[in-house]
Design an enzyme around this catalytic site. Structure first.
Site, PDB file in Angstrom:
ATOM      1  N   ILE A  67     147.146  70.234  36.273  1.00 52.13           N
ATOM      2  CA  ILE A  67     148.506  70.797  36.335  1.00 52.13           C
ATOM      3  C   ILE A  67     149.052  71.149  34.963  1.00 52.13           C
ATOM      4  O   ILE A  67     150.164  71.685  34.851  1.00 52.13           O
ATOM      5  CB  ILE A  67     149.482  69.817  37.040  1.00 52.13           C
ATOM      6  CG1 ILE A  67     149.470  68.440  36.349  1.00 52.13           C
ATOM      7  CG2 ILE A  67     149.167  69.699  38.514  1.00 52.13           C
ATOM      8  CD1 ILE A  67     150.459  67.451  36.947  1.00 52.13           C
TER       9      ILE A  67
ATOM     10  N   LYS B 247     147.954  71.609  30.342  1.00 49.98           N
ATOM     11  CA  LYS B 247     147.144  71.327  29.165  1.00 49.98           C
ATOM     12  C   LYS B 247     148.046  71.257  27.948  1.00 49.98           C
ATOM     13  O   LYS B 247     149.027  71.997  27.842  1.00 49.98           O
ATOM     14  CB  LYS B 247     146.087  72.408  28.956  1.00 49.98           C
ATOM     15  CG  LYS B 247     144.967  72.408  29.973  1.00 49.98           C
ATOM     16  CD  LYS B 247     143.913  73.438  29.611  1.00 49.98           C
ATOM     17  CE  LYS B 247     142.754  73.417  30.603  1.00 49.98           C
ATOM     18  NZ  LYS B 247     141.705  74.401  30.231  1.00 49.98           N
TER      19      LYS B 247
ATOM     20  N   GLY C  64     148.050  70.017  23.416  1.00 52.45           N
ATOM     21  CA  GLY C  64     147.259  70.108  22.194  1.00 52.45           C
ATOM     22  C   GLY C  64     146.109  69.131  22.185  1.00 52.45           C
ATOM     23  O   GLY C  64     145.037  69.437  21.668  1.00 52.45           O
ATOM     24  N   MET C  65     146.311  67.948  22.773  1.00 49.38           N
ATOM     25  CA  MET C  65     145.260  66.942  22.751  1.00 49.38           C
ATOM     26  C   MET C  65     144.811  66.519  24.138  1.00 49.38           C
ATOM     27  O   MET C  65     143.777  65.886  24.280  1.00 49.38           O
ATOM     28  CB  MET C  65     145.752  65.688  22.008  1.00 49.38           C
ATOM     29  CG  MET C  65     145.936  65.881  20.517  1.00 49.38           C
ATOM     30  SD  MET C  65     146.278  64.317  19.694  1.00 49.38           S
ATOM     31  CE  MET C  65     147.805  63.838  20.464  1.00 49.38           C
ATOM     32  N   GLY C  66     145.614  66.808  25.158  1.00 45.50           N
ATOM     33  CA  GLY C  66     145.271  66.269  26.460  1.00 45.50           C
ATOM     34  C   GLY C  66     145.366  67.270  27.580  1.00 45.50           C
ATOM     35  O   GLY C  66     145.850  68.395  27.420  1.00 45.50           O
TER      36      GLY C  66
ATOM     37  N   VAL D 148     146.479  67.302  31.834  1.00 45.72           N
ATOM     38  CA  VAL D 148     147.229  66.531  32.826  1.00 45.72           C
ATOM     39  C   VAL D 148     146.762  66.958  34.212  1.00 45.72           C
ATOM     40  O   VAL D 148     146.700  68.151  34.524  1.00 45.72           O
ATOM     41  CB  VAL D 148     148.747  66.751  32.681  1.00 45.72           C
ATOM     42  CG1 VAL D 148     149.501  65.870  33.672  1.00 45.72           C
ATOM     43  CG2 VAL D 148     149.206  66.459  31.259  1.00 45.72           C
TER      44      VAL D 148
ATOM     45  N   LYS E 268     146.970  61.755  32.551  1.00 43.76           N
ATOM     46  CA  LYS E 268     146.741  62.521  31.332  1.00 43.76           C
ATOM     47  C   LYS E 268     145.580  61.892  30.576  1.00 43.76           C
ATOM     48  O   LYS E 268     145.621  60.700  30.248  1.00 43.76           O
ATOM     49  CB  LYS E 268     147.996  62.535  30.455  1.00 43.76           C
ATOM     50  CG  LYS E 268     147.845  63.418  29.218  1.00 43.76           C
ATOM     51  CD  LYS E 268     149.166  63.565  28.460  1.00 43.76           C
ATOM     52  CE  LYS E 268     149.009  64.512  27.278  1.00 43.76           C
ATOM     53  NZ  LYS E 268     150.286  64.724  26.545  1.00 43.76           N
TER      54      LYS E 268
ATOM     55  N   ASP F 273     159.270  67.175  18.405  1.00 46.12           N
ATOM     56  CA  ASP F 273     158.788  68.413  19.028  1.00 46.12           C
ATOM     57  C   ASP F 273     159.613  68.744  20.276  1.00 46.12           C
ATOM     58  O   ASP F 273     159.071  69.028  21.349  1.00 46.12           O
ATOM     59  CB  ASP F 273     157.308  68.279  19.393  1.00 46.12           C
ATOM     60  CG  ASP F 273     156.658  69.645  19.653  1.00 46.12           C
ATOM     61  OD1 ASP F 273     157.236  70.667  19.213  1.00 46.12           O
ATOM     62  OD2 ASP F 273     155.602  69.689  20.301  1.00 46.12           O
TER      63      ASP F 273
END
Length: 932
Positions: free
Chosen positions: A10, A12, A14-16, A18, A33, A138
């Site tokens: 569902i 994406k 920067g690092m993961g 979901v 995640k 952020d």
């Protein structure tokens, strides 16, 4: 991940990545995640991924998605969270960007009001996060999830860091140029999304609470304007210096963004961190105040006082002509300046004044009346400020009456003062250098109009006059439209809307307020048309509030109607009923405020009703009478106290806040609802002198039923009264004898029976009894009985008592019996100055003597020496036949009785029996049919 059934991906980051997953153990959907496979071998990024999970797990708040589990024992590492159905704020914003028309549903979702409610939730979340010492770093629409059930949660804590923690320099090194053209979170030297970064952050300075506030400012800007604050093409380098951000009002005028919200955004986006909000808490409070409708002020106009273009009218005036209550010279000339600007019903004015300007006095009128240009500007509210001998006084004026005053000594040698006046939500407030001086509540609809000032010299206004508009509420009151119609005297249109609102909101504040204002509308229309039938309709309209949630307003409304009709007995009855029945009701303070105003109004006019309203105010709001007003009231009452027997016989000072003052006011006004409470108070305190004075007043006013109940109480408790060793002025035995003497007067028994059986009474009690007996005897044409009573007590009273309290009754008896020789002998003992002293009743009695021996012309010539500036109760007859006459509505109930007694004797001396008998009849009618 074996425990979970993966449904689909569902999202994406920067690092993961979901996924939507199903947890069969708990039978629920979850969001799972996990770290991206291509980054799973990087220990630094793995630590950062797990830190994100632990930060989120440590934050317990509705605006932060909680963490269920964290799995880090072996690859792939992951954590699970609740699955929230919804969409990101970015998705919602993109759905309306650059669209000319929106569906009704989408328009509602993206309205300023809907977005502001979401933004308030975001602020609450970040306020909590900051309180835990965490910076998000952020914040952007991509990371704000809007649930289907009004949730607003912050996502992606991968960039979060503890306050003061050093920036984590990761192994991915990105140049500054690449950063400045990127819209992605960069896991490098600068963490965050450049488009949402504060200028100092882009220059490499560490993150702070202020940089999070800046990011929130960019988010709010987009919510308000549906556009981005920076006008640049994708991929173009961000300019750090010299780029002007247009205000939301400029960018999206069609969105009707309130000036206050526009100012909030621009403050959040200030280049200098010092100019931004100091905390998210401060920001949240401003948003809350706007949502609640609390006043937050935005400067809309700066009015240069010295420019003629600022004023529609600027003319010299004599201040005393319009504000006679102010302590100014009758020849004081000031400038009245009425602005060109139409003010709002909710506004704030700011003036910077020199000390010289306040020494001379400065007035503010908000707003001026409709007839301002015709010289009627003083109708409405205003403030008068004046420094005298280092004391600053502020007076609140309503319809040219001073209704409130506050004074305070100035501690420092200040040369300038910031004066602010606010009109908001039924209240008028005045501030001096940020300190609240006066607050007044007005519960009738406010209206707009022109701002006016009164000043001796415009040079004393040191800066431009600031006119501020209230931020207002996003939810405009449903009463605003009919209020506007009422202010413009469009009564029929206002009435239709008020009634519709009342029927639509039964049991709610809007409903009963609309019902009350409907009554006000009918009343105003009746007053304009001078239509008796419409006054009856106003009573009927107010009756619809009966036994409802705002029941006191029924009686306030009816009191207003009776006041207009000059039916003052009914007005007072309405007010008394509400004060007694609804003493603890939340709305009763509105009625109390009205009673206080009626006191100010009637006292200024020296109207007889001032005595009645004084009684009410002393009971319900004694603090509303200022020391200055108290002094003026006592001066006004001084002449009446000199004509009051129980004040003359009691050497104690008549104080405003005392039981004796309540009795005094009851005596002169004839208004006795409080007589019973005065009796019980004195009885409980065993204050025999006070009881004697109360019984004297009750007997004089012919309140026999009250006296009968008091006698019954006395008889029942006489056996319980034990003798005391303390020497007292009057005993309870004296009180009993006094009561029985009064009862004998009521039964119209002869002088011998009244006075012989009470020959042991003190001289003071004998004077009271004789005064009551003699007044009754004269009005019943029994002048000879006065001589009989005088013979019985003459030897029992001191000589000074005879001259001070009995001699005038003796003269009246001689006048009644036409004993010219005896009268001549008596008057020979007085000087011409004494006979012409209008402060004493001897002045009137001598006039009656002249009428007896020389006729009406001689008497009137004698009466013509009356002063113009004062009216003495002892010489009402003289003033009545003097060329000045008696002012309408000035005479209290007791003064009207006194005047009729004087006229009764005067016409008898003239031999005009018809007029005499008419006065006698009117006197008895006045007693039987009491009229305030």
């Amino acid at each position: 991940m074996e425990r979970y059934d993966i449904v689909r991906i569902i999202g994406k980051g920067g690092m993961g990545e979901v996924y939507l997953a199903y947890d069969p153990v708990c039978s629920r959907k979850v969001a799972l995640k996990k770290i991206r496979e291509d980054l799973a071998e990087n220990p630094l990024l793995k630590r950062r991924f797990l830190r994100e999970a632990r930060i989120a797990a440590d934050l317990i708040h509705p605006g932060v998605v909680p963490v269920y589990t964290i799995y880090s024992e072996k690859d792939p590492v992951y954590y699970t969270m609740p699955y929230i159905e919804g969409y990101t704020l970015k998705t919602l914003l993109k759905s309306v960007w650059q669209k000319e028309s929106l569906s009704k549903e989408l328009a509602e979702k993206t309205s300023v009001g809907a977005f502001l409610s979401i933004f308030h939730k975001i602020c609450c979340t970040i306020e909590y996060v900051h309180s835990r010492g965490i910076l998000h770093r952020d914040l952007k629409p991509d990371n704000i999830l809007l649930g289907l059930f009004s949730e607003a949660v912050i996502l992606d804590w991968g960039a979060a860091v503890a306050c003061g923690e050093e920036e984590d320099l990761l192994d991915i090194d990105v140049s500054k140029e690449e950063v400045l053209s990127s819209r992605m979170t960069i896991p490098g030297r600068i963490v965050g999304t450049p488009d949402y970064m504060a200028p100092e952050r882009l220059l490499g300075h560490p993150a702070s609470k202020s940089t999070d506030i800046y990011a929130l400012g960019v988010v709010l800007y987009q919510m308000l304007t549906l556009s981005f604050p920076y006008r640049r093409k994708k991929g173009k380098k961000i300019v750090l210096d010299g780029q002007r951000i247009p205000s939301p009002q400029e960018v999206a005028p069609y969105r009707e963004i309130p000036p206050f919200l526009s100012a909030v955004v621009m403050r959040m986006l200030a280049v200098d961190p010092q100019e931004r909000y100091s905390s998210v808490t401060e920001l949240k409070e401003d948003i809350e105040s706007h949502l609640k409708g609390s006043p937050k002020w935005t400067l809309t106009t700066a009015l240069p006082p010295k420019k003629s273009s600022s004023w529609k009218l600027n003319e010299p005036i004599l201040l005393s002509k319009y504000f006679p209550m102010l302590e100014v010279s009758p020849a004081s000339w000031y400038s009245l300046a009425i602005s060109n600007i139409e003010s709002f019903s909710e506004m704030r004015l700011e003036y910077t004044l020199s000390k010289k300007g306040l020494n001379e006095g400065f007035g503010i009128l908000l707003p001026t009346s409709e007839n301002a240009l015709g010289g009627d500007f003083y109708q409405g509210y205003g403030f008068w400020l004046h420094i005298k001998e280092r004391t600053l006084s502020v007076s609140l004026v309503k319809n040219s009456l001073e209704i409130q005053r506050c004074s305070q000594d100035l501690e420092s040698d200040k040369e300038t003062f910031l004066i602010a006046l606010e009109q908001h939500n039924h209240s008028l407030s005045l501030f001096v250098d940020g300190t609240t001086w006066l607050i007044h509540m007005n519960y009738l609809p406010s209206r707009s109009g022109r701002v006016a000032i009164i000043v001796r010299d415009m040079e004393d206004i040191l800066e431009d006059i600031g006119i501020f508009e209230s931020s207002g509420s996003l939810r405009v009151s449903c009463l605003a439209v009919p209020d506007a119609f009422l202010a413009e005297k469009l009564y029929d249109r206002a009435l239709v809307l008020y009634r519709r609102i009342a029927e639509s909101f039964p049991g709610r504040k809007e409903g009963y307020e609309a019902r009350f204002r409907a009554g006000i509308t009918v009343l105003e229309k009746a007053s304009t048309d001078n239509n008796e039938q419409e006054f009856a309709l106003a009573i009927e309209e107010f009756s619809k509030l009966h036994d409802g949630v705002a029941a006191p307003l029924e009686y306030l409304g009816k009191a207003l109607v009776y006041q207009r009709l000059q039916e003052y007995n009914e007005e007072i009855k309405s007010l008394l009923l509400a004060l007694k029945r609804y003493s603890q009701h939340p709305e009763i303070f509105r009625l109390k405020d009205h009673v206080v105003y009626r006191l100010h109004e009637s006292f200024y006019k020296r109207d007889r009703l001032a005595l009645v309203f004084m009684i009410l105010v002393l009971e319900i709001a004694p603090q509303a009478i200022t020391p200055g007003q108290e002094e003026k009231i006592l001066v006004w009452l001084k002449d009446k106290s000199r004509a009051t027997l129980f004040c003359l016989l009691d050497p104690t000072v008549l104080e405003l806040r005392s039981s004796k003052m309540e009795l005094f006011l009851s005596y002169w006004s004839g208004f006795i609802p409080h007589l019973n409470s005065l009796f019980h108070r004195a009885w409980d305190q065993s204050d025999v002198r006070a009881l004697i004075e109360i019984f004297y007043v009750a007997c004089d006013l012919h309140k026999w039923q009250f006296l009968s109940s008091c006698i019954d109480i006395f008889k029942e408790s006489l056996e319980d009264q034990k003798a005391t060793e303390e020497i007292v002025e009057f005993s309870f035995e004296d009180l009993g004898a006094f009561l029985f003497a009064i009862q004998s007067i009521f039964n119209k028994e002869d002088a011998e029976k009244i006075f012989v059986s009470n020959d042991q009474l003190s001289p003071i009690l004998l004077v009271y009894i004789f005064d009551l007996f003699a007044n009754r005897a004269l009005l019943e044409s029994q002048g000879e009985a006065i001589f009989q009573a005088l013979d019985l007590i003459r030897s029992k009273v001191p000589e000074n008592f005879y001259h001070d309290y009995l001699r005038n009754h003796e003269i009246r008896a001689h006048l009644w019996c036409r004993n010219e020789k005896a009268l001549s002998t008596i008057f020979e003992n007085y000087t011409e100055k004494q006979l012409k002293d209008e402060q004493h009743e001897l002045f009137v009695l001598y006039g009656c003597y002249l009428a007896l021996i020389q006729g009406a012309e001689a008497a009137k010539q004698h009466f013509d020496v009356c002063r113009e500036d004062r009216i003495f109760p002892a010489s009402l007859l003289a003033r009545n036949y003097n060329r000045l006459g008696l002012p309408k509505d000035a005479l209290s109930y007791q003064e009207r009785r006194l005047l009729l007694r004087q006229k009764f004797l005067y016409f008898h001396c003239l031999g005009n029996h018809d007029e005499r008998d008419l006065c006698q009849t009117m006197y008895h009618l006045l007693t039987e049919e009491f009229q305030l």
